[in-house]
Design an enzyme around this catalytic site. Structure first.
Site, mmCIF file in Angstrom:
data_model
loop_
_atom_site.group_PDB
_atom_site.id
_atom_site.type_symbol
_atom_site.label_atom_id
_atom_site.label_comp_id
_atom_site.label_asym_id
_atom_site.label_seq_id
_atom_site.Cartn_x
_atom_site.Cartn_y
_atom_site.Cartn_z
ATOM 1 N N GLY A 1 51.121 57.982 94.713
ATOM 2 C CA GLY A 1 52.480 57.807 95.232
ATOM 3 C C GLY A 1 52.613 56.600 96.134
ATOM 4 O O GLY A 1 53.627 56.427 96.809
ATOM 5 N N SER B 1 52.431 53.624 94.891
ATOM 6 C CA SER B 1 52.935 52.625 93.948
ATOM 7 C C SER B 1 51.930 51.535 93.588
ATOM 8 O O SER B 1 52.224 50.342 93.653
ATOM 9 C CB SER B 1 54.236 52.008 94.450
ATOM 10 O OG SER B 1 54.988 51.655 93.322
ATOM 11 N N ASP C 1 60.280 50.486 94.266
ATOM 12 C CA ASP C 1 58.872 50.094 94.398
ATOM 13 C C ASP C 1 58.671 48.621 94.061
ATOM 14 O O ASP C 1 57.978 47.889 94.775
ATOM 15 C CB ASP C 1 57.995 50.940 93.471
ATOM 16 C CG ASP C 1 58.072 52.415 93.797
ATOM 17 O OD1 ASP C 1 58.720 52.760 94.799
ATOM 18 O OD2 ASP C 1 57.500 53.218 93.042
ATOM 19 N N TYR D 1 61.056 64.865 87.386
ATOM 20 C CA TYR D 1 61.768 63.654 87.817
ATOM 21 C C TYR D 1 62.954 63.397 86.885
ATOM 22 O O TYR D 1 64.093 63.197 87.333
ATOM 23 C CB TYR D 1 60.792 62.467 87.799
ATOM 24 C CG TYR D 1 61.396 61.157 88.246
ATOM 25 C CD1 TYR D 1 61.370 60.778 89.586
ATOM 26 C CD2 TYR D 1 61.984 60.288 87.334
ATOM 27 C CE1 TYR D 1 61.909 59.574 89.999
ATOM 28 C CE2 TYR D 1 62.531 59.083 87.738
ATOM 29 C CZ TYR D 1 62.488 58.723 89.067
ATOM 30 O OH TYR D 1 63.033 57.532 89.467
HETATM 31 P P1 ADP Z 1 51.355 55.167 91.572
HETATM 32 O O1 ADP Z 1 52.271 54.050 91.205
HETATM 33 O O2 ADP Z 1 51.968 56.097 92.560
HETATM 34 O O3 ADP Z 1 50.020 54.733 92.009
HETATM 35 P P2 ADP Z 1 51.599 55.674 88.764
HETATM 36 O O4 ADP Z 1 51.234 56.833 87.915
HETATM 37 O O5 ADP Z 1 52.998 55.191 88.730
HETATM 38 O O6 ADP Z 1 51.141 56.044 90.258
HETATM 39 O O7 ADP Z 1 50.693 54.439 88.399
HETATM 40 C C1 ADP Z 1 49.300 54.578 88.281
HETATM 41 C C2 ADP Z 1 48.853 53.927 86.976
HETATM 42 O O8 ADP Z 1 49.032 52.483 87.071
HETATM 43 C C3 ADP Z 1 47.386 54.092 86.692
HETATM 44 O O9 ADP Z 1 47.143 55.293 86.013
HETATM 45 C C4 ADP Z 1 47.098 52.878 85.817
HETATM 46 O O10 ADP Z 1 47.519 53.108 84.485
HETATM 47 C C5 ADP Z 1 48.007 51.818 86.402
HETATM 48 N N1 ADP Z 1 47.292 50.999 87.378
HETATM 49 C C6 ADP Z 1 47.511 50.916 88.701
HETATM 50 N N2 ADP Z 1 46.649 50.048 89.301
HETATM 51 C C7 ADP Z 1 45.881 49.548 88.322
HETATM 52 C C8 ADP Z 1 44.788 48.596 88.265
HETATM 53 N N3 ADP Z 1 44.339 47.997 89.343
HETATM 54 N N4 ADP Z 1 44.243 48.346 87.047
HETATM 55 C C9 ADP Z 1 44.695 48.966 85.936
HETATM 56 N N5 ADP Z 1 45.687 49.850 85.920
HETATM 57 C C10 ADP Z 1 46.279 50.158 87.081
HETATM 58 MG MG MG Z 2 54.139 54.213 90.163
#
Ligand code: ADP
Ligand code: MG
Length: 391
Positions: free
Chosen positions: A129, A131, A177, A227
């Site tokens: 969460g 982002s 975000d 959501y």
């Molecule tokens: P949040 O945005 O709250 O962290 P989300 O589910 O929206 O949660 O996004 C998480 C997803 O974004 C991960 O499962 C992955 O697919 C992608 N992601 C985030 N950071 C990276 C990264 N550094 N490398 C690859 N994928 C990433």
């Molecule tokens: Mg996200």
């Protein structure tokens, strides 16, 4: 005692890139964020108050002479090869949906992208969460534009990143975000009007108060289906209220007194969903004023009201978030606490007196762990800048 997540080692990233690709990369970064208040208001054309945090995603990149994007993510431990001219199908449920989505959203805006080698490293915890997804989209979009020699105004970059999330990932998020990851300024929160897409900077004075993010370390599967359900319920609320208030375009347009007058027209749970959004909008505007005036006491009251409204009216909290909130509410060191983000797990944010910081972190750990058997993560965060090139 506290979670010290190492920052991204930029020198190491540069040398690793040079080793793999025989070229010097340019480095770009974008931050994760917390939302101080204004939850589930963005897609109702309302107000939000996010703050970028000092955790970021860094993209090292250099142009290629062909049409390929070769991207390696350290957190995923995977390298993928994408073709700018032959995009794969959307919504595969893989991390590179984000990469492909951003590239295609920029191409759709007429940007002439070059192929690129990319290394991606992040210390934004994923799926908590905070982002990490917007940090990835925005740092990546900024990197692809820069190494292709293309210009794009920041608002269009934030919108392209949001398009990527909608079209390629399939999450119908609001713009908060991506906007925060793009426009944030160190030492400030951003009060964003999600209708006009204008924002004002609100100073966050952390000299005597620390902001601690506490991660419940749970994520319930409900998040994305619920959501979408909440979004639909808000739209139904607008349709019904339009029968008596034809001029309204979104819940943002309804005042508290109008709502009180007409709420009997709304069936449950739509009535409570609308009440959350309408009261949350008012709280967000008040909170921005309170922060500006350094009135953290009022801020704390508004945060607690926000949490209860998300719990009882919007029903997007969960037992773990409520427990984390209740523990914080019972501690003397805490000025304000609430869940942050979409809900069903993830994090709370806590404004904590600096002289009680250690004690707070210890109490939250022990009490949450005792009652759930889960070890929470805790991060002290400060307000960081939006996307930039690292030079
Ligand atoms: P949040 O945005 O709250 O962290 P989300 O589910 O929206 O949660 O996004 C998480 C997803 O974004 C991960 O499962 C992955 O697919 C992608 N992601 C985030 N950071 C990276 C990264 N550094 N490398 C690859 N994928 C990433
Ligand atoms: Mg996200």
């Amino acid at each position: 005692m506290l979670e010290i997540q190492p920052g991204v080692d930029k020198d190491k990233l540069r040398s690793e890139f040079a080793r793999l690709h025989g070229a010097q990369p340019r480095l770009f970064r974008a931050p994760g964020r917390i939302n101080l208040i204004g939850e589930h208001t963005d897609y109702n054309d309302g107000f939000v108050l996010p703050m970028a945090i000092d955790r970021e995603t860094v993209v090292a990149g250099a142009a290629r002479d062909d049409r390929l994007i070769r991207a390696r993510s350290y957190s995923q431990g995977e390298t993928v090869e994408l073709n700018l001219d032959k995009p794969g199908s959307p919504r595969r449920g893989v991390w590179f949906d984000y990469v492909e989505g951003v590239a295609q959203a920029l191409i759709a805006r007429g940007k002439l992208l070059r192929g690129a080698d990319l290394l991606i490293q992040s210390n934004v915890p994923a799926g908590a969460g905070l982002s990490s997804s917007a940090a990835l989209e925005v740092s990546l979009g900024f990197a692809l534009l820069a190494i292709s020699g293309q210009e794009l105004d920041p608002l269009s970059l934030a919108l392209a990143a949001t398009d990527a999330e909608h079209n390629y990932v399939g999450t119908m998020c609001g713009i908060m975000d991506q906007y925060a990851a793009t426009f944030a300024k160190a030492g400030h929160a951003l009060r964003i009007d999600c209708r006009s897409l204008e924002s004002t900077l609100v100073p966050v004075d952390l000299s005597e108060t620390a902001i601690v993010v506490c991660d419940t370390n749970v994520k319930h599967n409900l998040a994305s289906s619920e959501y979408n359900k909440r979004r639909a319920e808000c739209e139904q609320g607008v349709q019904l209220l339009r029968l008596v208030l034809p001029e309204i375009g979104a819940l943002r347009d309804i005042s508290m007194s109008q709502f009180e007058l007409h709420q009997h027209r709304l069936p449950e749970p739509i009535r409570r969903r609308c009440r959350h959004v309408i009261t949350e909008n008012a709280r967000t505007l008040s909170a921005a004023e309170a922060l500006k005036a350094r009135d953290l006491k009022t801020m704390g009251v508004l945060m607690a009201e926000s949490h209860r409204s998300l719990r009882d009216d919007y029903e997007v909290s969960c037992a773990e978030l409520d427990l984390m909130f209740e523990i914080a509410q019972s501690l003397d060191q805490v000025i304000g606490a609430r869940m942050t983000g979409g809900g069903f797990g993830g994090c709370t944010i806590n404004f904590v007196r600096r002289d009680g910081l250690e004690e707070f972190c210890e109490e939250i750990l022990v009490r949450y762990q005792d009652q759930t058997g889960i070890t929470p993560s805790r991060y002290v965060v400060t307000a960081a800048d939006g996307v930039s090139e690292i030079t």
